[in-house]
Design an enzyme around this catalytic site. Structure first.
Site, PDB file in Angstrom:
ATOM      1  N   ASP A   2      35.094  35.634  35.824  1.00 43.43           N
ATOM      2  CA  ASP A   2      35.221  36.466  34.717  1.00 43.43           C
ATOM      3  C   ASP A   2      34.401  37.932  35.385  1.00 43.43           C
ATOM      4  OD1 ASP A   2      36.156  37.776  32.419  1.00 43.43           O
ATOM      5  OD2 ASP A   2      34.886  36.718  31.127  1.00 43.43           O
ATOM      6  N   HIS A  19      39.203  43.511  40.895  1.00 45.24           N
ATOM      7  CA  HIS A  19      39.801  42.296  41.163  1.00 45.24           C
ATOM      8  C   HIS A  19      39.970  41.978  42.699  1.00 45.24           C
ATOM      9  CE1 HIS A  19      40.810  41.649  37.046  1.00 45.24           C
ATOM     10  NE2 HIS A  19      41.474  42.696  36.804  1.00 45.24           N
ATOM     11  N   LEU A 113      39.096  19.826  51.242  1.00 53.09           N
ATOM     12  CA  LEU A 113      38.989  20.578  49.944  1.00 53.09           C
ATOM     13  C   LEU A 113      40.067  20.625  49.376  1.00 53.09           C
ATOM     14  CD1 LEU A 113      37.075  22.132  47.765  1.00 53.09           C
ATOM     15  CD2 LEU A 113      37.633  24.208  49.193  1.00 53.09           C
TER      16      LEU A 113
HETATM   17  C1  IPE Z   1      38.685  38.705  35.811  1.00 54.48           C
HETATM   18  O1  IPE Z   1      37.809  39.373  35.150  1.00 54.48           O
HETATM   19  C2  IPE Z   1      39.464  37.614  35.388  1.00 54.48           C
HETATM   20  C3  IPE Z   1      41.185  37.845  35.604  1.00 54.48           C
HETATM   21  C4  IPE Z   1      41.930  37.767  34.578  1.00 54.48           C
HETATM   22  C5  IPE Z   1      41.536  38.121  36.973  1.00 54.48           C
HETATM   23  P1  IPE Z   1      38.281  40.181  34.095  1.00 54.48           P
HETATM   24  O2  IPE Z   1      39.519  40.952  34.435  1.00 54.48           O
HETATM   25  O3  IPE Z   1      38.506  39.317  32.664  1.00 54.48           O
HETATM   26  O4  IPE Z   1      36.995  41.120  33.851  1.00 54.48           O
HETATM   27  P2  IPE Z   1      36.239  41.753  32.683  1.00 54.48           P
HETATM   28  O5  IPE Z   1      36.201  40.631  31.661  1.00 54.48           O
HETATM   29  O6  IPE Z   1      37.138  42.684  32.125  1.00 54.48           O
HETATM   30  O7  IPE Z   1      34.787  42.256  33.019  1.00 54.48           O
HETATM   31 MG    MG Z   2      37.201  39.044  31.338  1.00 54.33          MG
END
Ligand code: IPE
Ligand code: MG
Length: 224
Positions: A2, A19, A113
């Protein structure tokens, strides 16, 4: 994983830049896992709730997943990584589904892994799909309701080949589980770090794993 969006937005960049940076971090973390004694690593890439985001962001994430599989396939195979996916694939682009099935097949003999990527995954959705499978087995006369056990459920979860997680790490300072591995995490240890995922490093993972090694896990029993 996140915090990608906030990482980008705080720099005045589009969320997809975060991302993309997040996908880069996956490579480093995956590379560091075996050296830390991690044999099973599962990452939450896209939840059943993430469809609520803009079309641009959803499509951007889907193309990052496809590119990750295409570009990382050789390296993953060379490093002995077995790749699996959990979640409901039926809603994903058939081309992406094909890439997923292809890399699962290609890496199925590997075990240094076990990397699992959760895409269109939600713990409740997984339990719901499992309940349907059990119901149809009962309806077809293949399963006696009295014989249903925890194993009956576990055998039908997406994670049926995976051990339960020992440790669940959430980045970005949120202290929620957000529908992740609900059944499987019954006895998991949790770690919450304020670090945004694009800033999460192998060093931080190392210190979290060290701390985890010092925890006493009793599974409901009294202290020794
Ligand atoms: C990545 O972080 C999680 C995914 C869904 C790829 P976020 O996209 O939730 O980032 P924030 O929470 O808006 O900072
Ligand atoms: Mg998020």
């Amino acid at each position: 994983m996140d915090g990608n969006g906030r990482w980008a937005t705080s720099r005045g960049w589009p969320r997809l830049v975060g991302h993309r940076r997040g996908a880069e971090r996956v490579k480093e973390i995956v590379g560091s896992a075996p050296g830390l004694g991690i044999g099973w690593l599962t990452i939450y890439a896209f939840s059943t709730e993430n469809w609520k985001r803009s079309t641009e962001e959803v499509l951007g994430l889907m193309s990052i997943f496809a590119r990750y599989i295409e570009r990382e396939a050789d390296r993953l195979a060379a490093e002995g990584v077995r790749l699996r996916f959990i979640g409901d694939r039926s809603r994903l682009d058939p081309k992406l589904q094909k890439l997923m099935a292809g890399i699962e097949e290609r890496t199925k003999g590997l075990s240094r892994l076990n990397l699992t990527v959760a895409i269109n995954y939600g713990g409740r959705n997984e339990i719901l799909r499992t309940a349907r499978r059990i119901a149809s087995d009962v309806a077809a006369g293949r399963l006696d309701p009295e014989a249903i056990s925890e194993e009956t459920i576990e055998e039908r979860l997406d994670t049926h080949e995976l051990p339960d997680p020992d440790l669940v790490i959430r980045t970005s300072g949120e202290t929620r589980i957000s529908n992740y591995l609900l059944w499987q995490s019954a006895y998991a240890e949790y770690e919450f770090t304020p670090t945004l995922w694009p800033d999460f490093t192998a060093e931080e993972l190392t210190s979290i794993v060290e701390r985890f090694g010092g925890r006493e896990r009793r599974y409901g029993a009294a202290p020794a």
